[in-house]
Design an enzyme around this catalytic site. Structure first.
Site, PDB file in Angstrom:
ATOM      1  N   LYS A  90       0.938  -1.212   0.019  1.00  0.00           N
ATOM      2  CA  LYS A  90      -0.012  -0.256   0.284  1.00  0.00           C
ATOM      3  C   LYS A  90       0.868   1.345  -0.062  1.00  0.00           C
ATOM      4  O   LYS A  90       0.578   2.212  -0.896  1.00  0.00           O
ATOM      5  CB  LYS A  90      -1.036   0.073   1.348  1.00  0.00           C
ATOM      6  N   LYS A 118      -0.409 -13.200 -10.337  1.00  0.00           N
ATOM      7  CA  LYS A 118      -1.353 -13.796  -9.387  1.00  0.00           C
ATOM      8  C   LYS A 118      -2.751 -13.401  -9.419  1.00  0.00           C
ATOM      9  O   LYS A 118      -2.932 -12.246  -9.719  1.00  0.00           O
ATOM     10  CB  LYS A 118      -0.797 -13.534  -7.894  1.00  0.00           C
ATOM     11  N   LYS A 142      -8.220  -9.721  -6.975  1.00  0.00           N
ATOM     12  CA  LYS A 142      -9.344  -8.705  -7.368  1.00  0.00           C
ATOM     13  C   LYS A 142      -8.749  -7.302  -7.803  1.00  0.00           C
ATOM     14  O   LYS A 142      -9.343  -6.831  -8.765  1.00  0.00           O
ATOM     15  CB  LYS A 142     -10.177  -8.742  -6.121  1.00  0.00           C
TER      16      LYS A 142
HETATM   17  P1  TYM Z   1      -8.267 -13.185   1.208  1.00  0.00           P
HETATM   18  O1  TYM Z   1      -9.691 -13.138   1.497  1.00  0.00           O
HETATM   19  O2  TYM Z   1      -7.471 -12.245   0.608  1.00  0.00           O
HETATM   20  O3  TYM Z   1      -8.286 -14.424   0.449  1.00  0.00           O
HETATM   21  C1  TYM Z   1      -8.799 -15.814   1.053  1.00  0.00           C
HETATM   22  C2  TYM Z   1      -7.973 -16.864   0.462  1.00  0.00           C
HETATM   23  O4  TYM Z   1      -7.662 -17.003  -0.991  1.00  0.00           O
HETATM   24  C3  TYM Z   1      -6.384 -17.226  -1.163  1.00  0.00           C
HETATM   25  N1  TYM Z   1      -6.067 -16.545  -2.531  1.00  0.00           N
HETATM   26  C4  TYM Z   1      -5.257 -17.336  -3.242  1.00  0.00           C
HETATM   27  N2  TYM Z   1      -4.906 -18.650  -3.452  1.00  0.00           N
HETATM   28  C5  TYM Z   1      -3.858 -18.855  -4.596  1.00  0.00           C
HETATM   29  N3  TYM Z   1      -3.898 -17.959  -5.759  1.00  0.00           N
HETATM   30  C6  TYM Z   1      -4.428 -16.892  -5.681  1.00  0.00           C
HETATM   31  N4  TYM Z   1      -4.528 -16.200  -6.661  1.00  0.00           N
HETATM   32  C7  TYM Z   1      -5.194 -16.371  -4.434  1.00  0.00           C
HETATM   33  N5  TYM Z   1      -5.746 -15.121  -4.417  1.00  0.00           N
HETATM   34  C8  TYM Z   1      -6.144 -15.362  -2.983  1.00  0.00           C
HETATM   35  C9  TYM Z   1      -5.622 -16.281   0.174  1.00  0.00           C
HETATM   36  O5  TYM Z   1      -4.116 -16.860   0.336  1.00  0.00           O
HETATM   37  C10 TYM Z   1      -6.465 -16.851   1.217  1.00  0.00           C
HETATM   38  O6  TYM Z   1      -6.168 -17.966   1.581  1.00  0.00           O
HETATM   39  N6  TYM Z   1      -5.742 -12.532   5.623  1.00  0.00           N
HETATM   40  C11 TYM Z   1      -6.826 -13.378   5.080  1.00  0.00           C
HETATM   41  C12 TYM Z   1      -8.082 -13.799   5.636  1.00  0.00           C
HETATM   42  C13 TYM Z   1      -7.843 -14.176   6.944  1.00  0.00           C
HETATM   43  C14 TYM Z   1      -7.544 -15.688   7.386  1.00  0.00           C
HETATM   44  C15 TYM Z   1      -7.438 -15.589   8.863  1.00  0.00           C
HETATM   45  C16 TYM Z   1      -7.289 -16.721   6.599  1.00  0.00           C
HETATM   46  C17 TYM Z   1      -7.933 -13.450   8.068  1.00  0.00           C
HETATM   47  N7  TYM Z   1      -7.946 -14.278   9.221  1.00  0.00           N
HETATM   48  C18 TYM Z   1      -7.071 -16.675   9.524  1.00  0.00           C
HETATM   49  C19 TYM Z   1      -6.629 -17.818   7.445  1.00  0.00           C
HETATM   50  C20 TYM Z   1      -6.816 -17.829   8.836  1.00  0.00           C
HETATM   51  C21 TYM Z   1      -7.142 -12.658   3.523  1.00  0.00           C
HETATM   52  O7  TYM Z   1      -7.056 -11.551   3.400  1.00  0.00           O
HETATM   53  O8  TYM Z   1      -7.579 -13.775   2.667  1.00  0.00           O
END
Ligand code: TYM
Length: 312
Positions: free
Chosen positions: A113, A192, A195
């Site tokens: 960011k 990767k 969104k």
């Molecule tokens: P978030 O909401 O951005 O994404 C959710 C999950 O999707 C995975 N992901 C991907 N995996 C492979 N290739 C991609 N292109 C791709 N884009 C997204 C992310 O790695 C994620 O696993 N901080 C986390 C949410 C969170 C969380 C937690 C996860 C908050 N607390 C505790 C596990 C445990 C997040 O922003 O994911």
């Protein structure tokens, strides 16, 4: 003997894509029955970027419908919303008081960011400690995530170690579960899928939406094989299954993209239908039930934390 605990979560920031599915949801669905499993919608995390109450409410419901549509049985996993369990933000504060500013400044989400010249809010800055609380409150041993979350799990381990050292041994070190093949799902431009890059295939896209996204795949090729098309196709079929198709259509990108649309649509259609059949009332009932179970587990842990730090 009690089963080990598995836990993961998604931000309800809208428009889930197949990267979320293959990176985190599918690994969860494939193994969750072997564990005592928890699946969260992390709505307070989404608040770091989302400032629309209607959208947050809508996306939260959609995230739960997604969990059910991809095959999670709410009788076999605790599905809950982060904000329904106040212990998450309470514990995050305690971790904030243990870690340093330079340590948090190394977090990728914050650094990205700042590198873009954007202003990070304090919630984004301390985001890794809220995530550490999400995981550590439940003694989660395995956390299925995509590669982009690896650093966050390291931060959670660090928060656990710092707490245990400063007070008493309360937390277990969690471990990330990142699959080699799908840890980084590529988007339509080969980067990767994300969104924020506008390169996604929507998880529940209509056939037309899938078609539009697939046609926009950048076709850099090596020996007549469009690499980005092939990389996405490999999520759905084995290399052996794909070999005859790619051999027969060498250099014919349109035919290969058409085949990918066909396969993606066949894969997504049953989940799309299931998702449409899930009512808001069902979601509300799953969340009410999940909140109760999540509170029960986390409250016991939080009581140990409160005693350890001296507020009890
Ligand atoms: P978030 O909401 O951005 O994404 C959710 C999950 O999707 C995975 N992901 C991907 N995996 C492979 N290739 C991609 N292109 C791709 N884009 C997204 C992310 O790695 C994620 O696993 N901080 C986390 C949410 C969170 C969380 C937690 C996860 C908050 N607390 C505790 C596990 C445990 C997040 O922003 O994911």
């Amino acid at each position: 003997m009690a089963k080990p605990r598995l836990l993961t979560g998604l931000q309800p920031s809208g428009d889930l894509h197949i990267g979320n599915y293959f990176g985190a949801l599918k690994p969860f669905v494939d193994t969750y029955e072997k564990y005592d499993s928890f699946l969260m919608v992390v709505d307070y995390h989404a608040l770091t970027s989302l400032k629309s109450p209607d959208e947050l409410r809508k996306n939260t419901i959609e995230a739960v419908r997604t969990y059910l549509a991809v095959g999670v049985d709410p009788n076999k996993a605790v599905i809950f919303k982060q904000s329904d369990v106040p212990a998450h933000t309470e514990l995050a504060w305690i971790f904030d008081c243990l870690v340093t500013v330079p340590f948090l400044m190394q977090a990728h989400a914050y650094k990205d960011k700042v590198a873009k010249g954007l202003e990070a809010n304090a919630g984004l800055f301390t985001y890794p400690m809220l995530m550490a609380a999400d995981i550590l409150l439940y003694d989660a041993e395995a956390v299925p995530v995509g590669e982009d979350q690896r650093q966050h799990i390291e931060y959670a381990r660090e928060a656990a170690a710092k707490f245990n050292k400063a007070f008493t041994e309360v937390f277990k070190a969690p471990k990330e579960l990142i699959l080699k093949a799908t840890g980084v799902v590529p988007g339509t431009d080969g980067k990767k899928m994300s969104k924020s890059y506008g390169n996604t295939i929507p998880l529940f896209g209509s056939r037309e939406e899938i078609q539009k996204a697939v046609m926009s795949i950048v076709t850099d090729s090596s020996a007549g094989i469009p690499e980005n098309v092939y990389a996405m196709h490999k999520l759905l079929k084995s290399e052996a299954e794909l070999a005859p198709l790619y051999e027969a259509n060498k250099g014919s990108y349109k035919a290969l993209k058409d085949a990918l649309v066909e396969d993606l649509d066949a894969f997504i259609a049953p989940m799309r239908e299931k998702r449409e059949s899930i009512s808001d009332a069902e979601v509300a009932s799953v969340l009410a039930d999940g909140a109760e179970k999540a509170r029960e587990v986390s409250e016991a842990k939080m009581e140990a934390v409160r005693k350890a730090v001296g507020v009890r």
